[in-house]
Scaffold this motif. Structure first.
Motif, PDB file in Angstrom:
ATOM      1  N   ARG A   1       2.370   4.388   5.608  1.00  0.00           N
ATOM      2  CA  ARG A   1       2.958   5.004   6.804  1.00  0.00           C
ATOM      3  C   ARG A   1       2.674   4.132   8.022  1.00  0.00           C
ATOM      4  NH1 ARG A   1       5.023   9.732   7.915  1.00  0.00           N
ATOM      5  NH2 ARG A   1       4.224  10.727   6.036  1.00  0.00           N
ATOM      6  N   SER A   2       1.457   3.652   8.150  1.00  0.00           N
ATOM      7  CA  SER A   2       1.076   2.819   9.281  1.00  0.00           C
ATOM      8  C   SER A   2       1.869   1.511   9.303  1.00  0.00           C
ATOM      9  CB  SER A   2      -0.422   2.530   9.220  1.00  0.00           C
ATOM     10  OG  SER A   2      -0.795   1.643  10.232  1.00  0.00           O
ATOM     11  N   ILE A   3       1.994   0.877   8.149  1.00  0.00           N
ATOM     12  CA  ILE A   3       2.748  -0.374   8.067  1.00  0.00           C
ATOM     13  C   ILE A   3       4.210  -0.138   8.391  1.00  0.00           C
ATOM     14  CG2 ILE A   3       3.582  -2.155   6.474  1.00  0.00           C
ATOM     15  CD1 ILE A   3       0.792  -1.954   5.111  1.00  0.00           C
ATOM     16  N   LEU A   4       4.803   0.904   7.821  1.00  0.00           N
ATOM     17  CA  LEU A   4       6.212   1.210   8.094  1.00  0.00           C
ATOM     18  C   LEU A   4       6.430   1.533   9.567  1.00  0.00           C
ATOM     19  CD1 LEU A   4       7.233   3.224   4.918  1.00  0.00           C
ATOM     20  CD2 LEU A   4       8.046   0.953   5.602  1.00  0.00           C
ATOM     21  N   GLN A   5       5.485   2.226  10.200  1.00  0.00           N
ATOM     22  CA  GLN A   5       5.613   2.516  11.620  1.00  0.00           C
ATOM     23  C   GLN A   5       5.623   1.224  12.432  1.00  0.00           C
ATOM     24  OE1 GLN A   5       2.379   5.316  12.070  1.00  0.00           O
ATOM     25  NE2 GLN A   5       3.762   7.075  11.902  1.00  0.00           N
ATOM     26  N   GLY A   6       4.774   0.259  12.041  1.00  0.00           N
ATOM     27  CA  GLY A   6       4.766  -1.036  12.712  1.00  0.00           C
ATOM     28  C   GLY A   6       6.082  -1.771  12.537  1.00  0.00           C
ATOM     29  N   LEU A   7       6.638  -1.744  11.320  1.00  0.00           N
ATOM     30  CA  LEU A   7       7.929  -2.385  11.072  1.00  0.00           C
ATOM     31  C   LEU A   7       9.039  -1.695  11.851  1.00  0.00           C
ATOM     32  CD1 LEU A   7       7.704  -2.977   7.197  1.00  0.00           C
ATOM     33  CD2 LEU A   7       7.131  -4.578   9.046  1.00  0.00           C
ATOM     34  N   ASN A   8       8.980  -0.375  11.887  1.00  0.00           N
ATOM     35  CA  ASN A   8       9.949   0.420  12.624  1.00  0.00           C
ATOM     36  C   ASN A   8       9.924   0.052  14.111  1.00  0.00           C
ATOM     37  OD1 ASN A   8      11.849   2.486  13.089  1.00  0.00           O
ATOM     38  ND2 ASN A   8      10.267   4.023  13.342  1.00  0.00           N
ATOM     39  N   LEU A   9       8.740  -0.019  14.694  1.00  0.00           N
ATOM     40  CA  LEU A   9       8.608  -0.382  16.105  1.00  0.00           C
ATOM     41  C   LEU A   9       9.119  -1.796  16.371  1.00  0.00           C
ATOM     42  CD1 LEU A   9       5.120   1.150  16.972  1.00  0.00           C
ATOM     43  CD2 LEU A   9       7.362   1.919  17.786  1.00  0.00           C
ATOM     44  N   SER A  10       8.830  -2.696  15.465  1.00  0.00           N
ATOM     45  CA  SER A  10       9.286  -4.067  15.624  1.00  0.00           C
ATOM     46  C   SER A  10      10.810  -4.150  15.622  1.00  0.00           C
ATOM     47  CB  SER A  10       8.708  -4.946  14.514  1.00  0.00           C
ATOM     48  OG  SER A  10       9.066  -6.279  14.718  1.00  0.00           O
ATOM     49  N   LEU A  11      11.457  -3.390  14.747  1.00  0.00           N
ATOM     50  CA  LEU A  11      12.920  -3.377  14.719  1.00  0.00           C
ATOM     51  C   LEU A  11      13.486  -2.761  15.994  1.00  0.00           C
ATOM     52  CD1 LEU A  11      13.634  -2.429  10.999  1.00  0.00           C
ATOM     53  CD2 LEU A  11      13.905  -4.664  12.100  1.00  0.00           C
TER      54      LEU A  11
ATOM     55  N   PRO B   1       0.789  -1.238   0.000  1.00  0.00           N
ATOM     56  CA  PRO B   1       0.000   0.000   0.000  1.00  0.00           C
ATOM     57  C   PRO B   1       0.820   1.287   0.000  1.00  0.00           C
ATOM     58  CG  PRO B   1      -0.748  -1.493   1.718  1.00  0.00           C
ATOM     59  CD  PRO B   1       0.505  -2.064   1.141  1.00  0.00           C
ATOM     60  N   GLU B   2       0.144   2.351  -0.383  1.00  0.00           N
ATOM     61  CA  GLU B   2       0.760   3.680  -0.382  1.00  0.00           C
ATOM     62  C   GLU B   2      -0.016   4.585   0.566  1.00  0.00           C
ATOM     63  OE1 GLU B   2       0.796   5.002  -4.422  1.00  0.00           O
ATOM     64  OE2 GLU B   2       2.228   3.482  -5.039  1.00  0.00           O
ATOM     65  N   GLY B   3       0.479   5.791   0.745  1.00  0.00           N
ATOM     66  CA  GLY B   3      -0.218   6.790   1.547  1.00  0.00           C
ATOM     67  C   GLY B   3      -0.243   6.449   3.025  1.00  0.00           C
ATOM     68  N   ASP B   4      -1.395   6.717   3.672  1.00  0.00           N
ATOM     69  CA  ASP B   4      -1.515   6.501   5.110  1.00  0.00           C
ATOM     70  C   ASP B   4      -1.341   5.038   5.485  1.00  0.00           C
ATOM     71  OD1 ASP B   4      -1.855   9.192   5.633  1.00  0.00           O
ATOM     72  OD2 ASP B   4      -4.056   9.089   5.573  1.00  0.00           O
TER      73      ASP B   4
ATOM     74  N   LEU C   1       7.909   6.899   1.069  1.00  0.00           N
ATOM     75  CA  LEU C   1       8.393   6.585   2.403  1.00  0.00           C
ATOM     76  C   LEU C   1       9.168   5.278   2.360  1.00  0.00           C
ATOM     77  CD1 LEU C   1       5.302   7.444   4.605  1.00  0.00           C
ATOM     78  CD2 LEU C   1       7.404   8.766   4.325  1.00  0.00           C
ATOM     79  N   CYS C   2      10.319   5.278   3.015  1.00  0.00           N
ATOM     80  CA  CYS C   2      11.169   4.097   3.087  1.00  0.00           C
ATOM     81  C   CYS C   2      11.674   3.950   4.516  1.00  0.00           C
ATOM     82  CB  CYS C   2      12.365   4.220   2.142  1.00  0.00           C
ATOM     83  SG  CYS C   2      11.922   4.339   0.404  1.00  0.00           S
ATOM     84  N   LEU C   3      12.074   2.758   4.850  1.00  0.00           N
ATOM     85  CA  LEU C   3      12.629   2.463   6.159  1.00  0.00           C
ATOM     86  C   LEU C   3      14.129   2.302   5.992  1.00  0.00           C
ATOM     87  CD1 LEU C   3      11.735   1.776   9.094  1.00  0.00           C
ATOM     88  CD2 LEU C   3      11.728  -0.613   8.396  1.00  0.00           C
ATOM     89  N   PHE C   4      14.903   3.031   6.783  1.00  0.00           N
ATOM     90  CA  PHE C   4      16.358   2.974   6.685  1.00  0.00           C
ATOM     91  C   PHE C   4      16.957   2.398   7.953  1.00  0.00           C
ATOM     92  CE2 PHE C   4      15.345   5.908   3.362  1.00  0.00           C
ATOM     93  CZ  PHE C   4      16.290   5.638   2.389  1.00  0.00           C
ATOM     94  N   VAL C   5      17.930   1.495   7.770  1.00  0.00           N
ATOM     95  CA  VAL C   5      18.681   0.912   8.888  1.00  0.00           C
ATOM     96  C   VAL C   5      20.156   0.949   8.538  1.00  0.00           C
ATOM     97  CG1 VAL C   5      16.798  -0.617   9.608  1.00  0.00           C
ATOM     98  CG2 VAL C   5      18.508  -1.467   8.039  1.00  0.00           C
ATOM     99  N   LYS C   6      20.993   0.887   9.557  1.00  0.00           N
ATOM    100  CA  LYS C   6      22.435   0.850   9.329  1.00  0.00           C
ATOM    101  C   LYS C   6      22.797  -0.445   8.614  1.00  0.00           C
ATOM    102  CE  LYS C   6      23.597   3.535  13.398  1.00  0.00           C
ATOM    103  NZ  LYS C   6      24.201   3.494  14.736  1.00  0.00           N
ATOM    104  N   ARG C   7      23.743  -0.349   7.707  1.00  0.00           N
ATOM    105  CA  ARG C   7      24.182  -1.532   6.959  1.00  0.00           C
ATOM    106  C   ARG C   7      24.631  -2.637   7.920  1.00  0.00           C
ATOM    107  NH1 ARG C   7      25.265  -2.695   1.983  1.00  0.00           N
ATOM    108  NH2 ARG C   7      25.406  -0.563   1.255  1.00  0.00           N
ATOM    109  N   ASP C   8      25.275  -2.281   9.016  1.00  0.00           N
ATOM    110  CA  ASP C   8      25.731  -3.278   9.984  1.00  0.00           C
ATOM    111  C   ASP C   8      24.564  -4.041  10.614  1.00  0.00           C
ATOM    112  OD1 ASP C   8      28.313  -2.463   9.486  1.00  0.00           O
ATOM    113  OD2 ASP C   8      28.505  -1.278  11.315  1.00  0.00           O
ATOM    114  N   ASP C   9      23.367  -3.463  10.609  1.00  0.00           N
ATOM    115  CA  ASP C   9      22.188  -4.093  11.195  1.00  0.00           C
ATOM    116  C   ASP C   9      21.301  -4.777  10.157  1.00  0.00           C
ATOM    117  OD1 ASP C   9      22.905  -3.223  13.738  1.00  0.00           O
ATOM    118  OD2 ASP C   9      21.750  -1.369  13.571  1.00  0.00           O
ATOM    119  N   GLU C  10      21.752  -4.833   8.903  1.00  0.00           N
ATOM    120  CA  GLU C  10      20.917  -5.367   7.826  1.00  0.00           C
ATOM    121  C   GLU C  10      20.471  -6.805   8.096  1.00  0.00           C
ATOM    122  OE1 GLU C  10      20.891  -6.076   2.989  1.00  0.00           O
ATOM    123  OE2 GLU C  10      22.712  -5.313   3.924  1.00  0.00           O
TER     124      GLU C  10
END
Length: 116
Positions: free
Chosen positions: A55-65, A49-52, A81-90
């Motif tokens: 954002r909601s799905i990415l926020q859930g993934l962000n919280l899980s990480l 999905p796109e839009g809201d 919108l994209c989710l970014f993490v350090k390469r060392d944490d990939e």
């Protein structure tokens, strides 16, 4: 457990770093060779999905990480919108995302499909 609908993410092919003065807010592509950068990031783009909803799905993934102490940030990149993490944490991030039911889309070369 993941309460989000089924989601699919794709790892962006470039390496990134935080834009100077905008850590956690804006990213820029790292020119090659990216391996020399110690602060480089990988980006994960949501393919569903796109839009809201995105954002909601990415926020859930962000919280899980963050539950497993993997620092991640949701940042707009190329208008999405994209989710970014350090390469060392990939590896830890990909493992966690798979464990909560997120599909990881991977690029497949034609030669891998037809090696003859």
């Amino acid at each position: 457990m993941n309460n989000n609908p089924f989601s699919v993410v794709h790892r962006l092919p470039q390496s990134y770093r935080w834009l100077s003065g905008y850590a956690g807010v804006k990213v820029e592509v790292i020119p090659l060779p990216a391996e020399e950068e110690e602060s480089n990031l990988i980006g994960l783009k949501l393919l569903s999905p796109e839009g809201d909803s995105a954002r909601s799905i990415l926020q859930g993934l962000n919280l899980s990480l963050r539950e497993i102490e993997v620092e991640s940030n949701i940042v707009e990149c190329d208008g999405e919108l994209c989710l970014f993490v350090k390469r060392d944490d990939e590896s830890a991030a990909m493992c966690r995302l798979k464990n909560i039911g997120t599909a990881i889309a991977e690029s497949v070369s034609v030669s891998a499909l037809y090696p003859f």
